[in-house]
Scaffold this motif. Structure first.
Motif, PDB file in Angstrom:
ATOM      1  N   LEU A   1       0.849  -1.190   0.000  1.00 35.34           N
ATOM      2  CA  LEU A   1       0.000   0.000   0.000  1.00 35.34           C
ATOM      3  C   LEU A   1       0.887   1.242   0.000  1.00 35.34           C
ATOM      4  CD1 LEU A   1      -2.852   1.316   0.337  1.00 35.34           C
ATOM      5  CD2 LEU A   1      -2.423   1.246   2.810  1.00 35.34           C
ATOM      6  N   GLU A   2       0.547   2.216  -0.860  1.00 32.91           N
ATOM      7  CA  GLU A   2       1.297   3.469  -0.917  1.00 32.91           C
ATOM      8  C   GLU A   2       0.393   4.628  -0.495  1.00 32.91           C
ATOM      9  OE1 GLU A   2       4.088   6.065  -3.995  1.00 32.91           O
ATOM     10  OE2 GLU A   2       2.493   4.772  -4.784  1.00 32.91           O
ATOM     11  N   ILE A   3       0.935   5.466   0.378  1.00 34.70           N
ATOM     12  CA  ILE A   3       0.237   6.686   0.813  1.00 34.70           C
ATOM     13  C   ILE A   3       1.031   7.865   0.271  1.00 34.70           C
ATOM     14  CG2 ILE A   3      -0.663   7.985   2.777  1.00 34.70           C
ATOM     15  CD1 ILE A   3      -0.402   5.387   4.411  1.00 34.70           C
ATOM     16  N   ARG A   4       0.423   8.589  -0.648  1.00 30.48           N
ATOM     17  CA  ARG A   4       1.095   9.731  -1.268  1.00 30.48           C
ATOM     18  C   ARG A   4       0.720  11.024  -0.538  1.00 30.48           C
ATOM     19  NH1 ARG A   4      -0.799   6.642  -5.508  1.00 30.48           N
ATOM     20  NH2 ARG A   4      -2.619   8.042  -5.718  1.00 30.48           N
ATOM     21  N   GLN A   5       1.696  11.934  -0.459  1.00 30.64           N
ATOM     22  CA  GLN A   5       1.476  13.231   0.209  1.00 30.64           C
ATOM     23  C   GLN A   5       0.881  13.027   1.605  1.00 30.64           C
ATOM     24  OE1 GLN A   5       2.365  16.321  -1.009  1.00 30.64           O
ATOM     25  NE2 GLN A   5       3.343  15.205  -2.680  1.00 30.64           N
ATOM     26  N   VAL A   6       1.689  12.397   2.439  1.00 25.45           N
ATOM     27  CA  VAL A   6       1.221  12.087   3.791  1.00 25.45           C
ATOM     28  C   VAL A   6       0.856  13.367   4.533  1.00 25.45           C
ATOM     29  CG1 VAL A   6       1.892  11.103   6.016  1.00 25.45           C
ATOM     30  CG2 VAL A   6       2.568   9.969   3.895  1.00 25.45           C
ATOM     31  N   GLY A   7      -0.288  13.318   5.193  1.00 22.86           N
ATOM     32  CA  GLY A   7      -0.747  14.435   6.028  1.00 22.86           C
ATOM     33  C   GLY A   7      -1.073  13.943   7.424  1.00 22.86           C
ATOM     34  N   ILE A   8      -1.367  14.906   8.282  1.00 18.98           N
ATOM     35  CA  ILE A   8      -1.693  14.541   9.667  1.00 18.98           C
ATOM     36  C   ILE A   8      -2.948  13.679   9.725  1.00 18.98           C
ATOM     37  CG2 ILE A   8      -2.330  15.504  11.914  1.00 18.98           C
ATOM     38  CD1 ILE A   8      -0.677  17.937  11.302  1.00 18.98           C
ATOM     39  N   ALA A   9      -3.869  13.858   8.775  1.00 15.61           N
ATOM     40  CA  ALA A   9      -5.099  13.066   8.770  1.00 15.61           C
ATOM     41  C   ALA A   9      -4.845  11.600   8.458  1.00 15.61           C
ATOM     42  CB  ALA A   9      -6.078  13.648   7.752  1.00 15.61           C
TER      43      ALA A   9
ATOM     44  N   ASN B   1      -4.497  20.908  15.728  1.00 17.03           N
ATOM     45  CA  ASN B   1      -4.137  19.811  14.822  1.00 17.03           C
ATOM     46  C   ASN B   1      -3.066  18.889  15.395  1.00 17.03           C
ATOM     47  OD1 ASN B   1      -1.989  21.544  14.743  1.00 17.03           O
ATOM     48  ND2 ASN B   1      -1.931  21.760  12.515  1.00 17.03           N
ATOM     49  N   GLY B   2      -2.698  19.079  16.657  1.00 20.02           N
ATOM     50  CA  GLY B   2      -1.717  18.202  17.291  1.00 20.02           C
ATOM     51  C   GLY B   2      -0.295  18.717  17.245  1.00 20.02           C
ATOM     52  N   THR B   3      -0.040  19.825  16.553  1.00 26.24           N
ATOM     53  CA  THR B   3       1.302  20.382  16.508  1.00 26.24           C
ATOM     54  C   THR B   3       1.560  21.249  17.745  1.00 26.24           C
ATOM     55  OG1 THR B   3       0.551  22.288  15.222  1.00 26.24           O
ATOM     56  CG2 THR B   3       1.320  20.347  13.997  1.00 26.24           C
ATOM     57  N   VAL B   4       2.841  21.500  17.995  1.00 25.04           N
ATOM     58  CA  VAL B   4       3.256  22.249  19.186  1.00 25.04           C
ATOM     59  C   VAL B   4       4.293  23.292  18.765  1.00 25.04           C
ATOM     60  CG1 VAL B   4       4.259  22.127  21.495  1.00 25.04           C
ATOM     61  CG2 VAL B   4       2.851  20.238  20.648  1.00 25.04           C
ATOM     62  N   THR B   5       4.151  24.507  19.292  1.00 23.07           N
ATOM     63  CA  THR B   5       5.130  25.572  19.077  1.00 23.07           C
ATOM     64  C   THR B   5       5.951  25.743  20.351  1.00 23.07           C
ATOM     65  OG1 THR B   5       3.768  26.724  17.448  1.00 23.07           O
ATOM     66  CG2 THR B   5       5.451  28.030  18.594  1.00 23.07           C
TER      67      THR B   5
END
Length: 321
Positions: A99-107, A177-181
């Motif tokens: 299986l290939e996942i192209r343009q991986v994103g957080i979703a 979105n789960g990111t941290v600064t």
């Protein structure tokens, strides 16, 4: 009775045998954790087996509903349910069902399970996909001339450090979105430092930047910004107090009773004027009488005037001033 008991024993034996067979045939190849950087592609493989009858990818992302990709060798047919176009077979499923996942994103973060049915049995392998988001590094000088290092929107949170020692404590701010600064301000032990370097460590890659900050000239004027308004406030306050005090003194002088002056009665003026008025009235009466006598008796005016003077003299003696 005995025949019935034997039948139950035979059924239980068959069930146990079937369960043992299924357990032996169905094998779990593994449950692996894989990572992919956002924007890149990721390839997940199935257990390598020959004579594959059927392959099914079961996908359970954290965002969105589950979906499946399937292949049947007997019909040489593939199908999919509610999977996005970014997920598809890497190669021909009858040859390599990866299986290939192209343009991986957080979703795309979640669990991916490959189930294979072959002549050797049933096999499945599960992956947990974790998506990495590299932070955006920014290094700048604040208003006081202190270096500030910012690792914005990273997943997971980045580690921020300085080349030289610093007693600063990084601050973290989480996003939906789960990111941290991560924000870190450099505080040097020595004021002679002119060039500082910030290092950001992250699973998606390390970054570093250097900057030279100068102490702000405006920082020396900061105390005056507070001192001057305070000084002006004090002056204005004292001026207001002096103004109200001056107004109060004036009101006191106006309301103070005046010194007693000698009273002057209007009757005195009347008494002073009244004898003169009486005298004038008498003179007028006498004059009018003389005029009447002169006209009525045809007397010479000199005789009448002499008589009038005598009468006036008598009146003055009777009513002296």
């Amino acid at each position: 009775m005995k025949a019935g008991a034997d039948m139950k024993i035979a059924v239980k034996t068959v069930c146990v045998f079937a369960l043992l067979t299924i357990t032996k045939v169905t094998r779990t190849v593994g449950n692996d954790r894989v990572t992919a950087t956002v924007g890149n592609s990721s390839v997940l493989t199935c257990p390598p087996k020959s004579n594959i009858t059927m392959v099914t990818w079961k996908i359970s992302p954290k965002v969105g509903g589950p979906c499946t990709l399937g292949y049947r060798a007997d019909q040489n047919k593939t199908d999919r349910t509610t999977c996005s176009d970014s997920m598809n077979w890497k190669f021909r499923p009858d040859w390599n069902p990866a299986l290939e996942i192209r343009q991986v994103g957080i979703a795309h973060e979640g669990n991916y399970t490959c189930e294979v049915v072959a002549k050797e049995g049933n096999f499945h392998k599960t992956y947990h996909l974790a998506v990495l988001v590299p932070p955006r590094l920014a290094l700048y000088c604040d208003g006081h001339g202190n270096p500030v290092c910012e690792a914005a929107a990273g997943k997971p949170a980045a580690q921020v450090s300085w080349v030289l020692e610093s007693n600063s404590t990084p601050k973290e701010e989480g996003h939906d979105n789960g990111t941290v600064t991560v924000l870190s301000k450099f505080t040097a032990y020595s004021t002679n430092m002119t060039n500082t370097t910030c290092i950001v460590s992250h699973p998606a890659g390390n970054q570093s930047k250097s900057i030279a900050c100068r102490p702000s000239k405006n920082s020396s004027f900061i105390p005056y910004v507070y001192i001057i308004p305070c000084f002006l406030s004090i002056i204005i306050f004292m001026a207001v107090i002096y103004y109200f005090k001056l107004q109060s003194d004036r009101l006191c002088h106006k309301t103070k009773p005046s010194e007693t002056a000698p009273t002057h009665s209007p009757q005195d003026d009347t008494m002073e004027v009244e004898p003169y008025t009486t005298y004038v009235q008498k003179e007028n009466v006498i004059y009018n009488s003389v005029s009447d006598l002169t006209v009525g008796q045809n007397l010479p005016p000199a005789t009448v005037a002499s008589n009038m003077n005598d009468s006036t003299t008598l009146e003055r003696k009777r009513d002296p001033l």
